[in-house]
Design a protein around this motif. Sequence first.
Motif, PDB file in Angstrom:
ATOM      1  N   ILE A   1      48.842  25.439  34.742  1.00 39.98           N
ATOM      2  CA  ILE A   1      48.183  24.149  34.939  1.00 39.98           C
ATOM      3  C   ILE A   1      46.956  24.001  34.053  1.00 39.98           C
ATOM      4  CG2 ILE A   1      49.002  23.774  37.298  1.00 39.98           C
ATOM      5  CD1 ILE A   1      46.043  24.706  38.079  1.00 39.98           C
ATOM      6  N   ASP A   2      46.548  25.086  33.459  1.00 41.94           N
ATOM      7  CA  ASP A   2      45.341  25.009  32.645  1.00 41.94           C
ATOM      8  C   ASP A   2      45.352  26.153  31.646  1.00 41.94           C
ATOM      9  OD1 ASP A   2      42.996  23.934  31.845  1.00 41.94           O
ATOM     10  OD2 ASP A   2      41.760  24.886  33.408  1.00 41.94           O
ATOM     11  N   ASP A   3      44.906  25.925  30.450  1.00 44.18           N
ATOM     12  CA  ASP A   3      44.951  26.962  29.413  1.00 44.18           C
ATOM     13  C   ASP A   3      43.770  26.725  28.492  1.00 44.18           C
ATOM     14  OD1 ASP A   3      45.474  28.688  27.362  1.00 44.18           O
ATOM     15  OD2 ASP A   3      47.592  28.135  27.157  1.00 44.18           O
ATOM     16  N   VAL A   4      42.687  27.486  28.707  1.00 43.27           N
ATOM     17  CA  VAL A   4      41.474  27.214  27.942  1.00 43.27           C
ATOM     18  C   VAL A   4      40.957  28.455  27.213  1.00 43.27           C
ATOM     19  CG1 VAL A   4      40.676  25.312  29.367  1.00 43.27           C
ATOM     20  CG2 VAL A   4      40.055  27.663  29.983  1.00 43.27           C
ATOM     21  N   ALA A   5      40.420  28.216  26.051  1.00 43.17           N
ATOM     22  CA  ALA A   5      39.727  29.291  25.335  1.00 43.17           C
ATOM     23  C   ALA A   5      38.298  29.310  25.855  1.00 43.17           C
ATOM     24  CB  ALA A   5      39.754  29.027  23.850  1.00 43.17           C
ATOM     25  N   GLN A   6      37.689  30.469  25.928  1.00 43.08           N
ATOM     26  CA  GLN A   6      36.311  30.528  26.411  1.00 43.08           C
ATOM     27  C   GLN A   6      35.560  31.637  25.702  1.00 43.08           C
ATOM     28  OE1 GLN A   6      36.407  31.456  30.629  1.00 43.08           O
ATOM     29  NE2 GLN A   6      36.460  33.641  30.181  1.00 43.08           N
ATOM     30  N   GLN A   7      34.270  31.517  25.769  1.00 47.80           N
ATOM     31  CA  GLN A   7      33.416  32.557  25.209  1.00 47.80           C
ATOM     32  C   GLN A   7      33.272  33.647  26.254  1.00 47.80           C
ATOM     33  OE1 GLN A   7      32.398  32.434  22.083  1.00 47.80           O
ATOM     34  NE2 GLN A   7      31.586  34.495  22.330  1.00 47.80           N
ATOM     35  N   PRO A   8      33.768  34.871  25.986  1.00 43.93           N
ATOM     36  CA  PRO A   8      33.647  35.904  27.019  1.00 43.93           C
ATOM     37  C   PRO A   8      32.198  36.129  27.379  1.00 43.93           C
ATOM     38  CG  PRO A   8      34.382  36.846  24.922  1.00 43.93           C
ATOM     39  CD  PRO A   8      34.391  35.370  24.757  1.00 43.93           C
ATOM     40  N   SER A   9      31.918  36.153  28.675  1.00 46.39           N
ATOM     41  CA  SER A   9      30.540  36.281  29.110  1.00 46.39           C
ATOM     42  C   SER A   9      30.327  37.540  29.923  1.00 46.39           C
ATOM     43  CB  SER A   9      30.166  35.065  29.958  1.00 46.39           C
ATOM     44  OG  SER A   9      31.063  34.987  31.051  1.00 46.39           O
ATOM     45  N   GLY A  10      31.346  38.377  29.982  1.00 49.20           N
ATOM     46  CA  GLY A  10      31.276  39.575  30.830  1.00 49.20           C
ATOM     47  C   GLY A  10      30.096  40.439  30.477  1.00 49.20           C
ATOM     48  N   ARG A  11      30.004  40.789  29.251  1.00 54.59           N
ATOM     49  CA  ARG A  11      28.878  41.576  28.774  1.00 54.59           C
ATOM     50  C   ARG A  11      28.413  40.900  27.505  1.00 54.59           C
ATOM     51  NH1 ARG A  11      27.991  47.414  30.067  1.00 54.59           N
ATOM     52  NH2 ARG A  11      27.975  47.224  32.313  1.00 54.59           N
ATOM     53  N   PRO A  12      27.148  40.874  27.287  1.00 58.81           N
ATOM     54  CA  PRO A  12      26.681  40.306  26.027  1.00 58.81           C
ATOM     55  C   PRO A  12      27.340  41.063  24.883  1.00 58.81           C
ATOM     56  CG  PRO A  12      24.944  41.565  27.146  1.00 58.81           C
ATOM     57  CD  PRO A  12      26.055  41.392  28.107  1.00 58.81           C
ATOM     58  N   SER A  13      27.999  40.330  24.022  1.00 59.96           N
ATOM     59  CA  SER A  13      28.734  40.998  22.963  1.00 59.96           C
ATOM     60  C   SER A  13      27.861  41.184  21.741  1.00 59.96           C
ATOM     61  CB  SER A  13      29.994  40.213  22.613  1.00 59.96           C
ATOM     62  OG  SER A  13      29.637  38.870  22.371  1.00 59.96           O
TER      63      SER A  13
END
Lengths: 408, 249
Positions: free
Chosen positions: B222-234
């Motif tokens: 129902i949804d398919d988005v690209a995102q900036q990973p925010s888990g750990r500061p890269s």
Amino acid sequence: MNITWRLAWRNLWRHWRRTWLTVGAMVFCNMLLIFLISVQLGSYQMMIDNSLGAFTGHLQLQHEGFDEEQRIRQSMPAVAERARQVQELLGAEAVAARGIAYALASSEERSFGIQVTGVEPEREPRVSTLPGLLREGRYLSGADGEIVVGALLARNLRVAPGDEITILGSGRDGSFAAAIATVVGIVDSGIPDLDRALAQVSLPWFQTVFSMGDHGHSVVVRLPNLEQVPLAVTTLQALRAEHPELVVLDWDQLQPGLRQAIRSDMASAWVMYGVLILLVAFSVLNTQLMSVLERTREFGVMLALGVSPGRLARLVGLETALLAALGLGLGVLLGALLALYLQQAGFTFPGMEEMNARFNLPERIYPPVTLASLLWGPLTVFLGALLAAVYPALRLFGLQPVAAMRAT
Amino acid sequence: MSAIVCQDLCKTFEQGEQRIIGLDRVSLSIEAGELLCLSGPSGSGKTTLLNAMGGLDTPDSGSITLGGRRIDQLSRGALADLRLREIGFVFQAYNLIPVLSARENVEFVMQVQGLAPALRRERAAGVLTEVGLAGLEERRPAEMSGGQQQRVAVARAIASEPQLVLADEPTANLDSQSATQLMDLFQALNRNRNVTFVLATHDPRVMAYARRLVRMEDGRVIDDVAQQPSGRPSVGRPSVGRPSVGSEG
Ligand SMILES: Nc1ncnc2c1ncn2[C@@H]1O[C@H](COP(=O)(O)OP(=O)(O)OP(=O)(O)O)[C@@H](O)[C@H]1O
Ligand SMILES: [Mg+2]
């Protein structure tokens, strides 16, 4: 050690109580089988030794047809010489010549049909136990006119050592044969058929009385054990080149009932052993099935990783083989100790002593420890255990990784 | 080239009388080197989709192409071989062989793959260090924490250097710290080795690491988005195998 082997070995000990119980069942079964089989084989050995040792020996050289027809004319010339030749050919100690005739024996009071056997008095004790089973008197000295009779015959004729018996029959040439013999000994073999008809005289005198010349009817050979019979038979076949009328008969042909009796006894014993082995195989089946079922999730993960069901089945097979090998090793070890002890100390069961005494058998069985008696049972248990793993292992082929991983 | 292409995947399950929809015309294309999260409520079809992509289950219809090769029609044996050699799997939990040590767990799969013993030993030591378990090689699963066990599973998954790792709820049984460490590890492997990761999860901590988030519901995307990973500061590249990753052990 290979990881698969380590895996199999450690899996075995995840439920160590269950594993030991199963191994224990196998060890117990193996020990029982070793005990039963060695006593059984030991008693066969004893039975064969005793019945062959009494009179027939392990093999005989005879004129063709004599064994069935027992005609006095079916004789071989120079029988004593032939016996020495056989002795040399085989390198055997226990070889003796015999002559056999049927005659009427009469005492003062009664007459009975007997089988008169002419024997070489100094050699006969080596091939037959009968001379050693004297109840009264002594054995033949080799002099003319002496006779040793069976205990039942003596009772029937009402004779004792010192009494005279008249022997009437026909000689080899059809002439009238008659002689008077003095009883010197009475043999009690415990075998009624033998004791009823047995009458032995010295071979030279026998040849004179029955107009045999130097003829006789058989050369008897007793060997140290049954295993040497086939080779000895082959060796003696060489004599037939010179004397085509002679035949070599082995113990099986001389006493056809013996092997048959052993076979049927064995057959019924194997049925019992089969049941025992089946029980142990089911206990292994139960153990391995449980062990497979409780690891469904684990197998599911392995299948998901791409391990083939065949490899998992082999793992279960290997686990079972290790389990069975433990049972085999410990079972054979303890069973061998038990068998070695019995070989030394002997074995008897209630009632056996009286029965054996009646048939002139030893009072105790000393079952010989052989590779066959030690390994036959335990190896069958081992194979049975491996077969029992087939079903649990086959179940793995039906496992779907996803479903198996969901299993609880 | 796309690592995985799914086209019109459908899968229904029969449960007694009921027909349950697992996947409903799912089409999805995943590029090599992605770190993708499948999310969605329970029963939405995440596991079903992951299983189909990994050759653990076959769809009723539609096609799956893995590295340019159709896999939806392969036989059981061929699929097993594919899973063994080309895909790394990490499952929810309890997916190690309990009687084998960490090293043996990793080596076992390599042995099945037919690798020579010396090579197996070397690689096992290498990947266990890479996931931060140096020094714990001889521990059995029962002697390790959940997070450590999952890292053994990761080591096992990447030992044969697959280009694709599929993970189903890898953090479900982990505490927050272990979950973060595991995701750091995934991220590092994704960046350093360019391994494609597809994770199915409910866990927001996991989703935070994804560069692409695919949301499912009732067997559909129902949804398919690209995102900036925010888990750990890269900031910079976290180097794996250093105490920063495996400090827990
Ligand atoms: N083997 C099966 N038999 C019957 N129904 C199944 C089977 N596997 C999955 N389903 C059903 O298919 C649907 C999708 O299941 P799936 O496991 O893919 O969901 P999920 O998104 O992974 O859920 P969760 O977050 O709880 O793991 C669910 O309704 C589930 O009940
Ligand atoms: Mg799921």
